[in-house]
Design an enzyme around this catalytic site. Structure first.
Site, mmCIF file in Angstrom:
data_model
loop_
_atom_site.group_PDB
_atom_site.id
_atom_site.type_symbol
_atom_site.label_atom_id
_atom_site.label_comp_id
_atom_site.label_asym_id
_atom_site.label_seq_id
_atom_site.Cartn_x
_atom_site.Cartn_y
_atom_site.Cartn_z
ATOM 1 N N LYS A 3 75.809 47.839 52.762
ATOM 2 C CA LYS A 3 76.923 48.674 53.228
ATOM 3 C C LYS A 3 78.235 47.898 53.119
ATOM 4 C CE LYS A 3 78.152 51.722 57.134
ATOM 5 N NZ LYS A 3 77.745 52.213 58.467
ATOM 6 N N SER A 35 77.469 57.144 59.287
ATOM 7 C CA SER A 35 78.347 56.624 58.272
ATOM 8 C C SER A 35 77.643 55.847 57.166
ATOM 9 C CB SER A 35 79.395 55.719 58.920
ATOM 10 O OG SER A 35 78.769 54.587 59.499
ATOM 11 N N SER A 58 74.659 55.838 63.012
ATOM 12 C CA SER A 58 74.974 55.756 61.583
ATOM 13 C C SER A 58 73.891 55.208 60.678
ATOM 14 C CB SER A 58 76.234 54.936 61.367
ATOM 15 O OG SER A 58 77.355 55.750 61.593
HETATM 16 N N1 GLN Z 1 79.082 59.392 63.881
HETATM 17 C C1 GLN Z 1 79.447 58.396 64.842
HETATM 18 C C2 GLN Z 1 80.932 58.123 64.784
HETATM 19 O O1 GLN Z 1 81.572 58.684 63.952
HETATM 20 C C3 GLN Z 1 78.645 57.155 64.649
HETATM 21 C C4 GLN Z 1 79.211 56.229 63.672
HETATM 22 C C5 GLN Z 1 78.433 54.979 63.524
HETATM 23 O O2 GLN Z 1 77.336 54.851 64.065
HETATM 24 N N2 GLN Z 1 79.027 54.032 62.830
HETATM 25 O O3 GLN Z 1 81.453 57.344 65.559
#
Ligand code: GLN
Length: 453
Positions: free
Chosen positions: A60, A135, A159
């Site tokens: 990532k 994400s 995410s």
């Molecule tokens: N969807 C969540 C957010 O937008 C989680 C994001 C994540 O885990 N990095 O904060």
């Protein structure tokens, strides 16, 4: 089969499908090929001591890779090349897996659909009209599309687990503190964890083994023993007690998803486990609590992107204008929304009513789980309320998008380990089942998750 053959196969697949999937932001083709060649030259001379030897991996793009662009899918870091590796990268180097390239994500890991990337949306390999989740959408899509053997993602509020569920792969968020965050570009430091996305639970356990452990460079990494995770994959759940929270099966959760997960519970019984319905009464506050706390931490963490210390800059004679113009030009909309929300929640006059209150609710959510783990070994439920939705469906409605995380953020707030494993299909799209464990009990998480394979 040589390491170069594996690396060839990986790039061949990427060149075939990634024009559509868009899982990669940039490839490490030269570096990977020369590493593979060196390893091949030594094959036969050295013993292969690592199970990850020569395996192609996607990383990532918020995980620092020395001398290799690390953009966080943001224009502000478009040309940023870290001076050092994240600890997890050093660990993978020791295990001799191969970094095939840096994978796409929501900008600074803020999102649930990968539509917030400055480098374009990632498409779900099961249906290119649908999102891969976010994400870590690139991390999940690249594994699901067969471009790499495993990937690293990060999970702040879901995410890793949500994209794993949407793309039909296995994704684990470790206990907070299990894996070093050194070299991970921070989003919300009290929640962020790096973890593996793979095709099987066994692969997942091997990758977690490689990246776990205390790190003096991260003061929040825990000095606890790292057990041998694959030892847990016994296929025997006799004596295990599983809690199934009623709040994870309410009307907000798609009926087909509920049914798939309920049917899968029979598998637990077959391996000798028993399960009971329980309540996690503070679940309904988790979204508000998470988005307030995560945005507050993000507003502080992202203050370092000021056009002076890192990344791109819009020059102006006045320093404050340089800050403002740089951040206005190079941050995307969702990042700006979070920075504003977080700054507001932390400002004097609002701090007690918002930030401090949210911290208290966070403790209540954690206590819900603490009580359950006095009596049960693991918690099982769906990972997400729906399967992968269509690209464009939620992007203009942030609140609806935030609701996607209702079943993953409670776990994040409590700092617990949790995995998503595929447990069926709904209208052709994979359904994810989540197994949540007690602190540092990834072994039980893997043991239970293994039953669904
Ligand atoms: N969807 C969540 C957010 O937008 C989680 C994001 C994540 O885990 N990095 O904060």
């Amino acid at each position: 089969l040589s390491v170069s053959d594996l690396v060839d196969a990986s790039y061949k697949r990427i060149h075939e499908v990634d024009g559509t999937i868009n899982a990669f932001i940039h490839l490490n083709e030269e570096g990977a090929r020369s590493q593979a060649k060196k390893m091949d030259d030594h094959l036969g001379k050295n013993d292969i001591t690592s199970v990850l030897f020569g395996l192609p991996a996607g990383i990532k793009d918020n995980i620092s890779t020395k001398g290799l662009r690390t953009t966080c899918a943001s224009k502000i870091l478009d040309r940023f090349e870290p001076l050092y590796n994240a600890t997890v990268m050093n660990k993978l180097e020791t295990e001799q897996s191969i970094n095939i390239g840096k994978v796409n994500m929501d900008e600074f890991a803020m999102g649930s659909s990968n539509e917030n990337s400055a480098y374009g949306v990632v498409r779900n390999p099961w249906d290119p009209d649908r999102v891969p989740g976010g994400s870590s959408g690139g991390s999940a899509a690249t594994v699901a599309a067969g471009e790499v053997m495993f990937s690293l993602g990060t999970d702040t509020g879901g995410s890793i687990r949500e994209p794993a569920a949407f793309c039909g792969c296995v994704g684990l968020k470790p206990t907070y503190g299990r894996v070093s965050r050194f070299g991970l570009v921070a989003f919300a430091s009290s929640l962020d964890q790096i973890g593996p996305l793979t095709r099987t639970v066994e692969d997942n356990a091997h990758v977690l083994q490689a990246i776990s452990g205390h790190d003096p460079m991260d003061s929040t990494s825990a000095g606890v023993d790292v057990p041998t995770f694959v030892d847990a994959l016994t296929g025997d759940l006799r004596g295990k007690k599983i809690a199934v929270p009623q709040e994870y099966f309410n009307e907000g959760v798609d009926i087909e998803v509920r049914n798939s997960v309920r049917e899968a519970l029979a598998v637990l019984e077959k391996q000798g486990a028993t399960w009971e319905e329980v309540s996690l009464p503070h679940t309904k506050y988790a979204i508000a609590t998470y988005y307030l706390l995560a945005s507050s931490e993000a507003s502080a963490n992202l203050s370092r992107f000021d056009g002076i210390r890192y990344g791109e800059r819009v020059e102006d004679e006045r320093l404050i204008e340089t800050y403002m113009k740089t951040r206005s030009k190079y941050f995307g909309n969702e990042v700006k929304r979070r920075v504003m929300l977080g700054t507001f929640a932390l400002s004097s006059g609002y701090y007690d009513a918002l930030y401090k209150k949210a911290q208290k609710v966070r403790t209540l959510i954690k206590q819900d789980f603490d009580e359950i783990f006095l009596k049960y070994d693991a918690v099982v439920g769906p990972t997400t309320p729906t399967t992968a939705f269509k690209i464009g469906d939620k992007i203009d409605d942030p609140l609806t998008m935030y609701m996607t995380d209702i079943l993953t953020v409670p776990v994040s707030l409590a700092g617990l380990p949790a995995i998503s494993v595929p447990c069926g299909f709904s209208e052709g799209m994979p359904v994810g089942l989540q197994v949540i464990g007690n602190h540092f009990d990834e072994k039980t998480v893997y043991q239970v998750a293994h039953a669904f394979e």
